[in-house]
Design a protein around this motif. Structure first.
Motif, PDB file in Angstrom:
ATOM      1  N   ILE A  67       0.822  -1.213   0.000  1.00  8.05           N
ATOM      2  CA  ILE A  67       0.000   0.000   0.000  1.00  8.05           C
ATOM      3  C   ILE A  67       0.857   1.265   0.000  1.00  8.05           C
ATOM      4  CG2 ILE A  67      -1.602   1.378   1.408  1.00  8.05           C
ATOM      5  CD1 ILE A  67      -2.885  -1.368   2.214  1.00  8.05           C
ATOM      6  N   VAL A  68       1.849   1.344   0.853  1.00 11.35           N
ATOM      7  CA  VAL A  68       2.639   2.584   0.940  1.00 11.35           C
ATOM      8  C   VAL A  68       3.545   2.791  -0.273  1.00 11.35           C
ATOM      9  CG1 VAL A  68       2.563   2.674   3.469  1.00 11.35           C
ATOM     10  CG2 VAL A  68       4.538   1.643   2.343  1.00 11.35           C
ATOM     11  N   ASN A  69       3.855   1.709  -1.003  1.00 13.63           N
ATOM     12  CA  ASN A  69       4.748   1.822  -2.154  1.00 13.63           C
ATOM     13  C   ASN A  69       4.050   1.753  -3.511  1.00 13.63           C
ATOM     14  OD1 ASN A  69       7.543   2.001  -1.002  1.00 13.63           O
ATOM     15  ND2 ASN A  69       6.812   0.176   0.053  1.00 13.63           N
ATOM     16  N   LEU A  70       2.759   1.522  -3.513  1.00 13.46           N
ATOM     17  CA  LEU A  70       2.002   1.439  -4.758  1.00 13.46           C
ATOM     18  C   LEU A  70       2.028   2.789  -5.473  1.00 13.46           C
ATOM     19  CD1 LEU A  70       0.350  -0.892  -6.007  1.00 13.46           C
ATOM     20  CD2 LEU A  70      -1.675   0.126  -4.971  1.00 13.46           C
ATOM     21  N   ARG A  71       2.473   2.785  -6.712  1.00 10.86           N
ATOM     22  CA  ARG A  71       2.649   4.040  -7.463  1.00 10.86           C
ATOM     23  C   ARG A  71       1.355   4.410  -8.184  1.00 10.86           C
ATOM     24  NH1 ARG A  71       8.062   2.565 -10.475  1.00 10.86           N
ATOM     25  NH2 ARG A  71       6.914   3.684 -12.079  1.00 10.86           N
ATOM     26  N   ILE A  72       0.479   5.104  -7.453  1.00 10.83           N
ATOM     27  CA  ILE A  72      -0.829   5.477  -8.003  1.00 10.83           C
ATOM     28  C   ILE A  72      -1.127   6.971  -7.869  1.00 10.83           C
ATOM     29  CG2 ILE A  72      -1.830   3.181  -7.760  1.00 10.83           C
ATOM     30  CD1 ILE A  72      -3.198   4.151  -5.188  1.00 10.83           C
ATOM     31  N   PHE A  73      -0.109   7.751  -7.529  1.00 12.54           N
ATOM     32  CA  PHE A  73      -0.270   9.206  -7.436  1.00 12.54           C
ATOM     33  C   PHE A  73       0.491   9.869  -8.580  1.00 12.54           C
ATOM     34  CE2 PHE A  73      -1.103   7.653  -3.219  1.00 12.54           C
ATOM     35  CZ  PHE A  73      -2.187   8.411  -2.812  1.00 12.54           C
ATOM     36  N   GLY A  74      -0.058  10.959  -9.077  1.00 11.38           N
ATOM     37  CA  GLY A  74       0.514  11.631 -10.227  1.00 11.38           C
ATOM     38  C   GLY A  74       1.831  12.321  -9.946  1.00 11.38           C
ATOM     39  N   ASP A  75       2.747  12.242 -10.927  1.00  5.76           N
ATOM     40  CA  ASP A  75       3.997  12.998 -10.857  1.00  5.76           C
ATOM     41  C   ASP A  75       3.787  14.355 -11.537  1.00  5.76           C
ATOM     42  OD1 ASP A  75       4.117  12.521 -13.614  1.00  5.76           O
ATOM     43  OD2 ASP A  75       5.718  11.013 -13.457  1.00  5.76           O
ATOM     44  N   ASP A  76       4.865  15.082 -11.798  1.00  8.07           N
ATOM     45  CA  ASP A  76       4.758  16.415 -12.401  1.00  8.07           C
ATOM     46  C   ASP A  76       4.143  16.390 -13.795  1.00  8.07           C
ATOM     47  OD1 ASP A  76       5.843  17.519 -10.130  1.00  8.07           O
ATOM     48  OD2 ASP A  76       7.895  17.529 -10.923  1.00  8.07           O
TER      49      ASP A  76
ATOM     50  N   SER B 110       4.290  11.055  -2.172  1.00  7.47           N
ATOM     51  CA  SER B 110       3.339  12.167  -2.238  1.00  7.47           C
ATOM     52  C   SER B 110       2.948  12.706  -0.868  1.00  7.47           C
ATOM     53  CB  SER B 110       2.082  11.729  -2.998  1.00  7.47           C
ATOM     54  OG  SER B 110       1.438  10.688  -2.291  1.00  7.47           O
ATOM     55  N   ASN B 111       3.512  12.119   0.193  1.00  9.99           N
ATOM     56  CA  ASN B 111       3.198  12.536   1.563  1.00  9.99           C
ATOM     57  C   ASN B 111       1.698  12.464   1.840  1.00  9.99           C
ATOM     58  OD1 ASN B 111       3.956  13.305   4.146  1.00  9.99           O
ATOM     59  ND2 ASN B 111       3.614  15.475   3.705  1.00  9.99           N
ATOM     60  N   GLY B 112       1.054  11.433   1.275  1.00 10.30           N
ATOM     61  CA  GLY B 112      -0.391  11.270   1.423  1.00 10.30           C
ATOM     62  C   GLY B 112      -0.785  10.762   2.793  1.00 10.30           C
ATOM     63  N   ASN B 113      -2.064  10.906   3.077  1.00  9.46           N
ATOM     64  CA  ASN B 113      -2.647  10.463   4.339  1.00  9.46           C
ATOM     65  C   ASN B 113      -3.500   9.225   4.107  1.00  9.46           C
ATOM     66  OD1 ASN B 113      -1.738  12.742   6.036  1.00  9.46           O
ATOM     67  ND2 ASN B 113      -2.949  13.920   4.581  1.00  9.46           N
TER      68      ASN B 113
ATOM     69  N   MET C 221       0.821   8.357 -13.207  1.00  5.12           N
ATOM     70  CA  MET C 221       0.786   7.682 -11.898  1.00  5.12           C
ATOM     71  C   MET C 221       2.139   7.017 -11.667  1.00  5.12           C
ATOM     72  SD  MET C 221      -3.011   6.156 -11.181  1.00  5.12           S
ATOM     73  CE  MET C 221      -3.208   5.149 -12.615  1.00  5.12           C
ATOM     74  N   ASN C 222       3.010   7.748 -11.002  1.00  5.22           N
ATOM     75  CA  ASN C 222       4.388   7.323 -10.833  1.00  5.22           C
ATOM     76  C   ASN C 222       4.878   7.527  -9.399  1.00  5.22           C
ATOM     77  OD1 ASN C 222       6.431   6.059 -12.188  1.00  5.22           O
ATOM     78  ND2 ASN C 222       7.350   7.943 -12.986  1.00  5.22           N
ATOM     79  N   LYS C 223       4.036   8.084  -8.539  1.00  2.03           N
ATOM     80  CA  LYS C 223       4.432   8.355  -7.157  1.00  2.03           C
ATOM     81  C   LYS C 223       3.646   7.480  -6.192  1.00  2.03           C
ATOM     82  CE  LYS C 223       6.045  13.086  -7.161  1.00  2.03           C
ATOM     83  NZ  LYS C 223       5.853  14.387  -6.519  1.00  2.03           N
ATOM     84  N   SER C 224       4.308   7.119  -5.114  1.00  7.09           N
ATOM     85  CA  SER C 224       3.676   6.308  -4.071  1.00  7.09           C
ATOM     86  C   SER C 224       3.067   7.210  -3.005  1.00  7.09           C
ATOM     87  CB  SER C 224       4.721   5.397  -3.424  1.00  7.09           C
ATOM     88  OG  SER C 224       5.635   6.178  -2.658  1.00  7.09           O
ATOM     89  N   LEU C 225       2.419   6.598  -2.074  1.00  7.65           N
ATOM     90  CA  LEU C 225       1.882   7.307  -0.915  1.00  7.65           C
ATOM     91  C   LEU C 225       3.025   7.988  -0.158  1.00  7.65           C
ATOM     92  CD1 LEU C 225      -0.780   7.740   0.685  1.00  7.65           C
ATOM     93  CD2 LEU C 225      -0.226   5.670   1.953  1.00  7.65           C
ATOM     94  N   LEU C 226       4.158   7.292  -0.048  1.00 10.21           N
ATOM     95  CA  LEU C 226       5.333   7.867   0.616  1.00 10.21           C
ATOM     96  C   LEU C 226       5.861   9.078  -0.153  1.00 10.21           C
ATOM     97  CD1 LEU C 226       7.249   4.596   1.555  1.00 10.21           C
ATOM     98  CD2 LEU C 226       6.177   6.193   3.145  1.00 10.21           C
TER      99      LEU C 226
END
Length: 150
Positions: free
Chosen positions: A49-58, A69-72, A62-67
């Motif tokens: 979950i913390v390493n899944l790359r499902i957040f947008g990069d610049d 992107s500093n997500g909650n 979808m290339n960023k993880s929860l870590l």
């Protein structure tokens, strides 16, 4: 152990008209537990979950993880994830772990997720009648079952 992960712009949990959890930009994790789940399932799933790359990069990929992107995170227990619907029209929840097994595993999962994420994780309340509100971002919804690691 099975999770439904939803990438959210915001999410909250309300119990008896009291907001008990609220996040922006992160993941809502619905967690279902069965009797044979172990710490190994917890460790694997939390890491995934913390390493899944499902957040947008610049570039919006979808290339960023929860870590990254500093997500909650909000974790909500949901025994209905293990519903058996093969026979009849009334789901059976026989596969879902009973509270004496599920509660310690639920707490251990939250604790492991906090360790892997490096910050507190918000939760609903195990067994409570919860109202979960979310704004799914994407939409991105992913189902992961720790019994299907291979």
């Amino acid at each position: 152990m099975k999770v439904v992960i939803q990438r959210v712009s915001k999410a909250s949990v309300v119990i008896e008209n009291i907001k008990v959890a609220e996040i922006s930009n992160g993941l809502l994790v619905l967690l279902g537990i069965v009797d044979d789940d172990t710490q190994s399932d917890i460790n694997w799933l939390s890491n995934k979950i913390v390493n899944l790359r499902i957040f947008g990069d610049d570039e919006g990929v979808m290339n960023k993880s929860l870590l990254d992107s500093n997500g909650n995170v909000i974790v909500v227990s949901q025994f209905t994830l293990h519903a058996a619907t093969k026979k009849g029209n009334r789901p059976s929840y026989i596969k879902a772990a009973k509270p004496d097994v599920a509660i310690p595993l639920y707490k251990a999962f939250v604790k492991q997720l906090e360790l892997d994420l490096g910050k507190p994780v918000q939760t609903g309340q195990f067994g409570a009648d919860m109202k979960v509100e979310l704004l799914n971002d994407g939409p991105v919804t992913i189902i992961i079952d720790s019994k299907n690691k291979e």
